[in-house]
Motif scaffolding. Structure first.
Motif, PDB file in Angstrom:
ATOM      1  N   GLU A  79       1.254   3.035  -8.761  1.00  0.00           N
ATOM      2  CA  GLU A  79       0.050   2.282  -9.094  1.00  0.00           C
ATOM      3  C   GLU A  79      -0.813   2.004  -7.875  1.00  0.00           C
ATOM      4  O   GLU A  79      -2.057   1.986  -7.977  1.00  0.00           O
ATOM      5  N   LYS A  80      -0.190   1.792  -6.699  1.00  0.00           N
ATOM      6  CA  LYS A  80      -0.929   1.434  -5.487  1.00  0.00           C
ATOM      7  C   LYS A  80      -1.425   2.644  -4.703  1.00  0.00           C
ATOM      8  O   LYS A  80      -2.284   2.509  -3.832  1.00  0.00           O
ATOM      9  N   ALA A 108       0.851  -1.189   0.000  1.00  0.00           N
ATOM     10  CA  ALA A 108       0.000   0.000   0.000  1.00  0.00           C
ATOM     11  C   ALA A 108       0.885   1.236   0.000  1.00  0.00           C
ATOM     12  O   ALA A 108       2.062   1.183   0.390  1.00  0.00           O
TER      13      ALA A 108
END
Length: 332
Positions: free
Chosen positions: A325-326, A202
């Motif tokens: 991306e996360k 994350a």
């Protein structure tokens, strides 16, 4: 490809960035493994002043420096988002390249440039200096010797106070923001200590409302075996550059983990339930060591890599892309 030349590697410098003038140009000028031949700028006065200060030729324009027959290698301290273009141009001109971090803004471009260097028999090395510092060798030995038991968690931070509003790091298309400028340090530290199989679970990124540049962030990553990495970076904080290790029987901490001055004797702190110790380590000049490692790679013909750090740079770029991306995104 083994270099036929002997003696110091002949360097040219693309740009007169403040960091280069403060740290890398003095190290290049002093290194027995390098000879600073020329520095280039698009500003004639800046090139002249920098060349006079470091006893080398001043060149107007980066293209002119790359065309010089007296240059074997170039050091690239340009803003982050200009790295890929000028690294490629330098490789195309047949020059070995030492480039400031990050090598490129994304994983695909990083991998492509490393392959290009290898195909041309040239060394391409990112100037991520801290793994070369003796304090990190000492930390790895303490961990291997069981000073804190089995490693469970790793945390690292690189934060700095707010910059002047006209600083190029607030321009995402020029300086690239805090993830590329500061975030790569704790990311590389996690790779250095936990290995290349690290995965991002994350991330949170904060963005400048005006320019959209990343100003800070936090990353949670982990190894396949479940060792966690909590990584913090930003340019809206007090100054901090740390690595901390939590083990089954104790903790280990390093301050000034990424930017120790060459005359600083770093301190490693070891704490266990019944023991507290501060270990004063030798001073070391990580930038001088980087230059020596780069020169050895050039002279020994280890094309495309230097002391295994090319692979680490590619893993670093992979994680930067994964963070983007996360990430959950917030504005300031």
């Amino acid at each position: 490809m083994r270099s036929e030349a002997a003696g110091p590697v002949r360097f040219g410098v693309l740009g007169c960035a403040s960091f280069a003038r403060r740290r890398m140009l003095p190290a290049l000028a002093a290194s027995p493994d390098a000879r600073l031949v020329a520095v280039a700028s698009r500003d004639r006065d800046k090139a002249t002043e920098t060349g006079r200060r470091f006893g080398c030729a001043a060149v107007l324009g980066y293209e002119s420096l790359l065309a010089s027959s007296g240059i074997e290698a170039v050091y690239v301290p340009l803003p982050s988002m200009l790295h890929a273009e000028w690294v490629r141009r330098a490789l195309d001109a047949g020059r070995h390249v030492l480039v400031e971090k990050p090598l490129a803004a994304d994983h695909a471009t990083t991998a492509r440039l490393l392959r290009h260097a290898g195909s041309r028999g040239l060394v391409l090395m990112e100037n991520m200096a801290f793994p070369h510092h003796a304090q990190h060798t000492a930390a790895r030995k303490l961990l291997a010797d069981g000073a804190i038991g089995e490693l469970r968690d790793f945390s690292s931070a690189f934060t700095i106070p707010p910059l002047p509003e006209d600083d190029n790091r607030y321009l995402p298309d020029v300086g690239g923001g805090a993830l590329l400028d500061m975030g790569v340090y704790p990311i590389r530290a996690a790779l250095h200590y936990l290995g290349p199989d690290l995965e991002v679970a994350a991330a949170v990124l904060r963005h400048h409302r005006g320019t959209g540049a990343v100003t800070s962030g936090r990353i949670l990553a982990h190894t396949p075996g479940g060792v966690t990495a909590d990584l913090h970076f930003g340019m809206e904080h007090s100054y901090r550059t740390t690595c901390e290790f939590a083990g089954s029987t104790g903790r280990l901490g390093l301050d000034r983990a990424f930017t120790p001055p060459p005359d600083l004797r770093p301190v490693a702190r070891v704490e266990r339930q019944d023991h507290r110790e501060e270990i004063t380590l030798p001073a070391d000049d990580q930038f001088a060591t980087v230059i020596s490692a780069f020169a050895r790679a050039v002279r020994s013909g280890r094309a495309g890599r230097a002391d295994g750090l090319a692979e680490a740079g590619e893993h670093q770029a992979r994680l930067v892309t994964a963070v983007e991306e996360k990430a959950r995104r917030f504005g300031l």
